[in-house]
Write a protein that holds these residues in place. Sequence first.
Motif, PDB file in Angstrom:
ATOM      1  N   ASP A   1      54.209  72.613  30.931  1.00 55.35           N
ATOM      2  CA  ASP A   1      55.177  72.413  29.841  1.00 55.35           C
ATOM      3  C   ASP A   1      55.260  70.959  29.385  1.00 55.35           C
ATOM      4  O   ASP A   1      56.330  70.458  29.009  1.00 55.35           O
ATOM      5  CB  ASP A   1      56.563  72.915  30.252  1.00 55.35           C
ATOM      6  CG  ASP A   1      56.577  74.403  30.545  1.00 55.35           C
ATOM      7  OD1 ASP A   1      55.882  75.159  29.844  1.00 55.35           O
ATOM      8  OD2 ASP A   1      57.270  74.820  31.501  1.00 55.35           O
TER       9      ASP A   1
ATOM     10  N   SER B   1      51.926  83.891  24.803  1.00 55.27           N
ATOM     11  CA  SER B   1      50.844  83.344  25.620  1.00 55.27           C
ATOM     12  C   SER B   1      50.093  84.458  26.337  1.00 55.27           C
ATOM     13  O   SER B   1      50.523  85.621  26.361  1.00 55.27           O
ATOM     14  CB  SER B   1      51.403  82.360  26.650  1.00 55.27           C
ATOM     15  OG  SER B   1      52.035  83.058  27.714  1.00 55.27           O
TER      16      SER B   1
ATOM     17  N   ARG C   1      47.251  77.254  24.667  1.00 56.93           N
ATOM     18  CA  ARG C   1      48.166  76.124  24.541  1.00 56.93           C
ATOM     19  C   ARG C   1      49.099  76.384  23.367  1.00 56.93           C
ATOM     20  O   ARG C   1      48.702  77.005  22.378  1.00 56.93           O
ATOM     21  CB  ARG C   1      47.381  74.825  24.321  1.00 56.93           C
ATOM     22  CG  ARG C   1      46.322  74.548  25.385  1.00 56.93           C
ATOM     23  CD  ARG C   1      45.466  73.349  25.048  1.00 56.93           C
ATOM     24  NE  ARG C   1      44.717  73.539  23.803  1.00 56.93           N
ATOM     25  CZ  ARG C   1      43.814  72.676  23.338  1.00 56.93           C
ATOM     26  NH1 ARG C   1      43.572  71.558  24.011  1.00 56.93           N
ATOM     27  NH2 ARG C   1      43.171  72.911  22.213  1.00 56.93           N
TER      28      ARG C   1
ATOM     29  N   GLU D   1      62.046  78.974  24.078  1.00 54.75           N
ATOM     30  CA  GLU D   1      61.340  80.021  24.803  1.00 54.75           C
ATOM     31  C   GLU D   1      62.291  81.200  24.968  1.00 54.75           C
ATOM     32  O   GLU D   1      63.480  81.018  25.259  1.00 54.75           O
ATOM     33  CB  GLU D   1      60.876  79.533  26.170  1.00 54.75           C
ATOM     34  CG  GLU D   1      60.093  80.590  26.934  1.00 54.75           C
ATOM     35  CD  GLU D   1      59.432  80.073  28.200  1.00 54.75           C
ATOM     36  OE1 GLU D   1      58.654  80.839  28.824  1.00 54.75           O
ATOM     37  OE2 GLU D   1      59.674  78.903  28.575  1.00 54.75           O
TER      38      GLU D   1
ATOM     39  N   ARG E   1      54.434  84.787  28.062  1.00 51.68           N
ATOM     40  CA  ARG E   1      55.555  83.924  27.657  1.00 51.68           C
ATOM     41  C   ARG E   1      55.676  83.959  26.132  1.00 51.68           C
ATOM     42  O   ARG E   1      54.673  84.027  25.421  1.00 51.68           O
ATOM     43  CB  ARG E   1      55.336  82.488  28.135  1.00 51.68           C
ATOM     44  CG  ARG E   1      55.347  82.351  29.643  1.00 51.68           C
ATOM     45  CD  ARG E   1      55.033  80.932  30.071  1.00 51.68           C
ATOM     46  NE  ARG E   1      56.095  79.988  29.720  1.00 51.68           N
ATOM     47  CZ  ARG E   1      56.025  78.668  29.976  1.00 51.68           C
ATOM     48  NH1 ARG E   1      54.934  78.161  30.533  1.00 51.68           N
ATOM     49  NH2 ARG E   1      57.035  77.873  29.638  1.00 51.68           N
TER      50      ARG E   1
ATOM     51  N   LEU F   1      50.879  74.677  28.609  1.00 48.04           N
ATOM     52  CA  LEU F   1      51.806  75.661  29.168  1.00 48.04           C
ATOM     53  C   LEU F   1      51.749  75.748  30.686  1.00 48.04           C
ATOM     54  O   LEU F   1      52.617  76.370  31.301  1.00 48.04           O
ATOM     55  CB  LEU F   1      51.530  77.047  28.567  1.00 48.04           C
ATOM     56  CG  LEU F   1      51.827  77.190  27.070  1.00 48.04           C
ATOM     57  CD1 LEU F   1      51.512  78.603  26.594  1.00 48.04           C
ATOM     58  CD2 LEU F   1      53.280  76.838  26.760  1.00 48.04           C
TER      59      LEU F   1
END
Length: 414
Positions: free
Chosen positions: A161, A51, A127, A75, A55, A158
């Motif tokens: 979540d 991201s 996203r 993740e 992330r 995100l």
Amino acid sequence: MGLSLIRLTTLLTLLSPAISQNLASDPGRSGAALEIVHLYNDLYPQTIAVSATGRKFSNYARSLDPTNIAYTVAELVTNTTERAYPFAEINSPPGGAINYTTNPPTGVNYPNYLIGVQSVVIDPADRLWILDTGRAATPEGVNVPSSPGGPKLIGIDLTNDSIFRTILFPPTVAYSDSYLNDIRFDLRPAVTASGRGIAYITDSSQEGRNGIVIVDLGTGESWRHLDNTPEVRAERGFLPFIWGEVVYTLPPPGQIINYAGNFGADGIALSADGETLFWSAVGSRTLYSIPTERLRDRSPTSEILAEASVVSRGQKGISDGLETDSNGLIYAGNFEDNAINVYNPANGTVQVFARDPTLAWTDSLAVAADGYVYFTENQLWRTAAYYPGTDRRVKPYVLYRAKCPGNGTKVNLQ
């Protein structure tokens, strides 16, 4: 005779160090510096998504490793650990990912659970999208067909979540033996009447028809183009060589050894301006492209126009995933040369981006907003599905990154 042979052998032994010092050899490493970002010590990963805030997410296909049970999306939370994403329950279909009450067994038909995810991708709006094949493998390695409700595309916001969109693929688009592999997004409002963007997906099925799937992200409608045309299929008799090993498939009991390069259209990349789609089959060294307007067209003659618009861009090595940066460069693995190559559409040339002895099956690449290209190395050809039929993978699997040349960064089609 015997004494002379002994003296000759002794002489060659004494001379061999001096002789070897004068022999040319492959240096093994060149190009961009590689950084290890993450080591996968638990489940078996495929794709990587990064991201804008850094992330990181990966998927763990249950069709490629039946022990990927705990989760199929995660993740990356530290350099060596992962956690189920977006939450544990959605990764655990009630009763498991396979319905054994059907004959033959099939993937379960739960639209609200993740069955067998093959790809995770961050779109230009930051996203996360999850591409679920709806398929999983039995303990014997048989990849069961999907059921309606299993193949789907899920969008995750995100910032909190949460799931904001679920698009189910009808069986006329995602066939029961389809394998929806990888996906790229164009969120420019003008590309669809809905104004909410479009997605392009490869179907790399080993058993069924290959092709390109197109999805209107606003209406949720999906359709296919280039269905089973030669350019989306693996080449007949295609045989790879990786790390000095010949690679044949070793399918489940009752089937025969086959060529390993039988994955169809797999890697996919959009040009930096969104006007051209690139793809390649794992069972081919050739890169192909098509104008994206031909894929978005649904007129009565749209397939005729699409097939007439396919262009061969030449050879670029054997690849799984593909990716584009803002300079328009197309990144592609090159399994047989322990390398990642780049194709430059501006002049049609291929250059080596990075080489390293640890590279082989570069499964997925993702250019991030930080100006790095991230990629996974997962030793796919060493699973039990390939000759000699034993699992020869060595953990940890690796997530690398390397700096994009020319200040390249993530493409922003919105």
